[in-house]
Design a protein around this motif. Structure first.
Motif, PDB file in Angstrom:
ATOM      1  N   GLU A 177      51.390  38.948  29.125  1.00  0.00           N
ATOM      2  CA  GLU A 177      49.938  39.156  29.057  1.00  0.00           C
ATOM      3  C   GLU A 177      49.282  38.827  30.387  1.00  0.00           C
ATOM      4  N   LEU A 178      49.731  37.751  31.028  1.00  0.00           N
ATOM      5  CA  LEU A 178      49.188  37.375  32.334  1.00  0.00           C
ATOM      6  C   LEU A 178      49.420  38.483  33.353  1.00  0.00           C
ATOM      7  N   ALA A 179      50.632  39.042  33.369  1.00  0.00           N
ATOM      8  CA  ALA A 179      50.948  40.117  34.315  1.00  0.00           C
ATOM      9  C   ALA A 179      50.107  41.357  34.028  1.00  0.00           C
ATOM     10  N   GLN A 180      49.930  41.683  32.743  1.00  0.00           N
ATOM     11  CA  GLN A 180      49.116  42.848  32.379  1.00  0.00           C
ATOM     12  C   GLN A 180      47.688  42.705  32.876  1.00  0.00           C
ATOM     13  N   LEU A 181      47.092  41.548  32.603  1.00  0.00           N
ATOM     14  CA  LEU A 181      45.686  41.359  32.956  1.00  0.00           C
ATOM     15  C   LEU A 181      45.483  41.306  34.468  1.00  0.00           C
ATOM     16  N   LYS A 182      46.425  40.680  35.184  1.00  0.00           N
ATOM     17  CA  LYS A 182      46.307  40.640  36.643  1.00  0.00           C
ATOM     18  C   LYS A 182      46.410  42.033  37.246  1.00  0.00           C
ATOM     19  N   LEU A 206      45.583  44.883  35.649  1.00  0.00           N
ATOM     20  CA  LEU A 206      44.466  45.728  35.236  1.00  0.00           C
ATOM     21  C   LEU A 206      43.113  45.260  35.761  1.00  0.00           C
ATOM     22  N   LEU A 207      42.990  43.986  36.140  1.00  0.00           N
ATOM     23  CA  LEU A 207      41.681  43.473  36.567  1.00  0.00           C
ATOM     24  C   LEU A 207      41.048  44.285  37.693  1.00  0.00           C
ATOM     25  N   PRO A 208      41.743  44.548  38.796  1.00  0.00           N
ATOM     26  CA  PRO A 208      41.096  45.346  39.854  1.00  0.00           C
ATOM     27  C   PRO A 208      40.875  46.799  39.464  1.00  0.00           C
ATOM     28  N   ARG A 209      41.485  47.237  38.360  1.00  0.00           N
ATOM     29  CA  ARG A 209      41.342  48.621  37.913  1.00  0.00           C
ATOM     30  C   ARG A 209      40.383  48.761  36.732  1.00  0.00           C
ATOM     31  N   PRO A 248      50.679  41.769  24.090  1.00  0.00           N
ATOM     32  CA  PRO A 248      49.747  40.683  23.808  1.00  0.00           C
ATOM     33  C   PRO A 248      48.360  40.913  24.388  1.00  0.00           C
ATOM     34  N   GLY A 249      48.263  41.682  25.496  1.00  0.00           N
ATOM     35  CA  GLY A 249      46.967  41.858  26.138  1.00  0.00           C
ATOM     36  C   GLY A 249      46.212  43.100  25.734  1.00  0.00           C
ATOM     37  N   GLU A 250      46.675  43.824  24.733  1.00  0.00           N
ATOM     38  CA  GLU A 250      46.098  45.134  24.475  1.00  0.00           C
ATOM     39  C   GLU A 250      44.661  45.083  23.998  1.00  0.00           C
ATOM     40  N   THR A 251      44.232  44.023  23.290  1.00  0.00           N
ATOM     41  CA  THR A 251      42.874  43.975  22.774  1.00  0.00           C
ATOM     42  C   THR A 251      41.872  43.547  23.833  1.00  0.00           C
ATOM     43  N   LYS A 252      42.326  43.215  25.025  1.00  0.00           N
ATOM     44  CA  LYS A 252      41.446  42.687  26.055  1.00  0.00           C
ATOM     45  C   LYS A 252      41.182  43.665  27.190  1.00  0.00           C
ATOM     46  N   LEU A 253      41.718  44.881  27.070  1.00  0.00           N
ATOM     47  CA  LEU A 253      41.593  45.814  28.179  1.00  0.00           C
ATOM     48  C   LEU A 253      40.167  46.315  28.375  1.00  0.00           C
ATOM     49  N   GLU A 254      39.305  46.214  27.338  1.00  0.00           N
ATOM     50  CA  GLU A 254      37.926  46.684  27.451  1.00  0.00           C
ATOM     51  C   GLU A 254      36.937  45.528  27.577  1.00  0.00           C
ATOM     52  N   THR A 255      37.413  44.339  27.838  1.00  0.00           N
ATOM     53  CA  THR A 255      36.500  43.209  28.045  1.00  0.00           C
ATOM     54  C   THR A 255      35.967  43.233  29.457  1.00  0.00           C
ATOM     55  N   ASP A 256      34.883  42.504  29.714  1.00  0.00           N
ATOM     56  CA  ASP A 256      34.314  42.509  31.068  1.00  0.00           C
ATOM     57  C   ASP A 256      35.155  41.654  31.998  1.00  0.00           C
ATOM     58  N   ARG A 257      34.889  41.797  33.296  1.00  0.00           N
ATOM     59  CA  ARG A 257      35.698  41.134  34.313  1.00  0.00           C
ATOM     60  C   ARG A 257      35.662  39.607  34.183  1.00  0.00           C
ATOM     61  N   ARG A 258      34.500  39.060  33.849  1.00  0.00           N
ATOM     62  CA  ARG A 258      34.400  37.606  33.751  1.00  0.00           C
ATOM     63  C   ARG A 258      35.310  37.067  32.653  1.00  0.00           C
ATOM     64  N   ARG A 259      35.308  37.713  31.511  1.00  0.00           N
ATOM     65  CA  ARG A 259      36.155  37.247  30.412  1.00  0.00           C
ATOM     66  C   ARG A 259      37.632  37.422  30.746  1.00  0.00           C
ATOM     67  N   ARG A 292      38.913  37.267  33.783  1.00  0.00           N
ATOM     68  CA  ARG A 292      39.248  36.199  34.729  1.00  0.00           C
ATOM     69  C   ARG A 292      39.426  34.866  34.007  1.00  0.00           C
ATOM     70  N   ASP A 293      38.550  34.610  33.031  1.00  0.00           N
ATOM     71  CA  ASP A 293      38.680  33.368  32.257  1.00  0.00           C
ATOM     72  C   ASP A 293      40.011  33.346  31.504  1.00  0.00           C
ATOM     73  N   ARG A 294      40.378  34.486  30.940  1.00  0.00           N
ATOM     74  CA  ARG A 294      41.633  34.558  30.189  1.00  0.00           C
ATOM     75  C   ARG A 294      42.830  34.362  31.129  1.00  0.00           C
ATOM     76  N   ILE A 295      42.748  34.941  32.337  1.00  0.00           N
ATOM     77  CA  ILE A 295      43.823  34.777  33.316  1.00  0.00           C
ATOM     78  C   ILE A 295      43.975  33.303  33.681  1.00  0.00           C
ATOM     79  N   ALA A 296      42.856  32.623  33.911  1.00  0.00           N
ATOM     80  CA  ALA A 296      42.915  31.200  34.250  1.00  0.00           C
ATOM     81  C   ALA A 296      43.541  30.396  33.112  1.00  0.00           C
ATOM     82  N   GLN A 297      43.191  30.750  31.883  1.00  0.00           N
ATOM     83  CA  GLN A 297      43.742  30.052  30.714  1.00  0.00           C
ATOM     84  C   GLN A 297      45.251  30.280  30.607  1.00  0.00           C
TER      85      GLN A 297
END
Length: 391
Positions: free
Chosen positions: A141-146, A148-151, A172-183, A185-190
């Motif tokens: 999930e971490l790799a997916q979000l990192k 997709l974030l710039p994209r 694991p990250g599929e439900t988060k692909l349409e969230t905003d950048r701030r959320r 980033r918060d998820r990546i930090a977590q």
């Protein structure tokens, strides 16, 4: 004529759809300015990746250009030809054998209603399918979000909103692909905190193993080289092994008694591949660091693969990137039962020339061929122990 063409295209699509069921259907695209042979080999491996991701490959297209188009990768004429081909075959997506920039994805997506994916996304999807442990799921999930974030583009009509399901969007990250950048980033930090915590737990387990003073051997190598099969054969275990890329994500440790009556710990590790996404290497760094405590790396090579030398070089490059290239190596030329003697000898010569490393020809499915490998491992372990005593 147009009505007839549309009818024929609809008939082909419905027939193909019935045959493939709910599996994703794709056309694979490779655009290169290099040699044709290299492009063909790359496409062969790319098709293996797609099949491992449970994709139905409808067609493969290789285009050689003097210069890669910075906007759409393909030239305009080839892109139009590709879109017509995808409509005729009833494709769901187009997958490029390269990493696409966000701008290229946007331009390609505006030209078609199909999903547009690239090589890193395909690899990430395979990892998402294979992840079973908590640690594996967090890392994927971490790799997916990192990645997709710039994209990520906010809005339902963005080119990336099509990635919300199926290949390139599951896991694991599929439900988060349409969230905003701030959320995001918060998820990546977590997730990074969780990976660090899991890394510390793994460190403690390594320390406990080290206290037992058992030498540690790690099996490394290209994906689908036969590492898990070899571990099962050596230790009489039943670790999951399948003829698919990245069948093993979570490291597995087993005890092995060598012919010299010496016990060692032997690790099965995640397979490597050329152009492994940086986000994936970063996310799995804690897992791969387990290799750093090894006394010996057994580099398992699929000797029957025509790209064996290139695969050896790819693995060595990743080991160097992870600062693991200083650990002694022993090369196991696997699948020697299906590779010719001349090929085995050629690989052996090249490995000795490039790495000055000993090679042992084996077949992981024939236990009688493994004794020479176990003996060589024993010799290396004894050498390491003697060196430790001298120090």
């Amino acid at each position: 004529m147009i009505i007839s063409l549309e009818s024929e295209m609809a008939r082909v699509r419905s027939t193909s759809r019935a045959e493939s069921g709910k599996r994703d259907r794709a056309i694979l695209v490779n655009v290169t300015n290099g040699f044709a042979d290299d492009a063909a080999e790359s496409m062969a491996e790319f098709e293996e990746l797609a099949v491992s991701a449970d994709v139905v490959v409808l067609d493969k297209i290789i285009q050689r250009r003097k210069q890669i188009d910075p906007r759409s990768v393909l030239g305009r004429g080839k892109l139009e030809e590709l879109l017509i081909r995808s409509m005729r075959l009833g494709a769901d997506m187009i997958i490029f054998d390269t990493e696409l920039t966000p701008a290229q994805v946007r331009i390609l997506s505006e030209a078609t209603d199909l999903k547009v994916l690239d090589r890193p996304q395909l690899i990430l999807d395979i990892f998402a399918q294979r992840a079973s442990s908590r640690e594996g799921k967090v890392q994927v999930e971490l790799a997916q979000l990192k990645y997709l974030l710039p994209r990520l583009v906010i809005g339902q009509n963005s080119a990336f909103s099509r990635l919300a399901g199926g290949i390139g969007g599951r896991g694991p990250g599929e439900t988060k692909l349409e969230t905003d950048r701030r959320r995001v980033r918060d998820r990546i930090a977590q997730l990074e905190k969780q990976v660090d915590a899991l890394g510390r737990q793994r460190n403690e387990r390594r320390k406990k193993r080290a206290q037992r003073e058992l030498p540690m051997i790690s099996l490394v190598g290209y994906t689908n080289a036969g590492k898990s099969t070899l571990l099962n054969a050596l230790t009489q275990s039943e670790v999951y092994a399948e003829k698919k890329m990245f069948a093993t994500l979570d490291p597995t440790s087993r005890r092995l008694r060598l012919p010299i009556d010496q016990e060692v710990i032997i690790n099965d590790t995640v397979g490597f591949i050329r152009d492994l996404p940086e986000t994936l290497v970063a996310a799995f760094r804690a897992t791969l660091e387990e290799i750093s405590d090894s006394d010996l790396l057994v580099h398992v090579v699929d000797a029957s693969n025509p790209r064996a030398i290139q695969q050896i070089n790819s693995v060595d490059a990743i080991l160097k990137e992870l600062d693991l290239n200083s650990i002694p190596q022993l090369v196991a030329l696997n699948k020697a039962d299906v590779a010719s003697g001349d090929v085995i000898e050629q690989i052996r010569r090249e490995v000795m020339l490039d790495k000055n490393t000993e090679c042992v020809a084996i077949s992981a499915i024939r236990r009688e061929t493994l004794r020479p490998l176990a003996e060589r491992i024993g010799d290396r372990v004894a050498l390491v122990e003697r060196s430790a005593v001298v120090i």
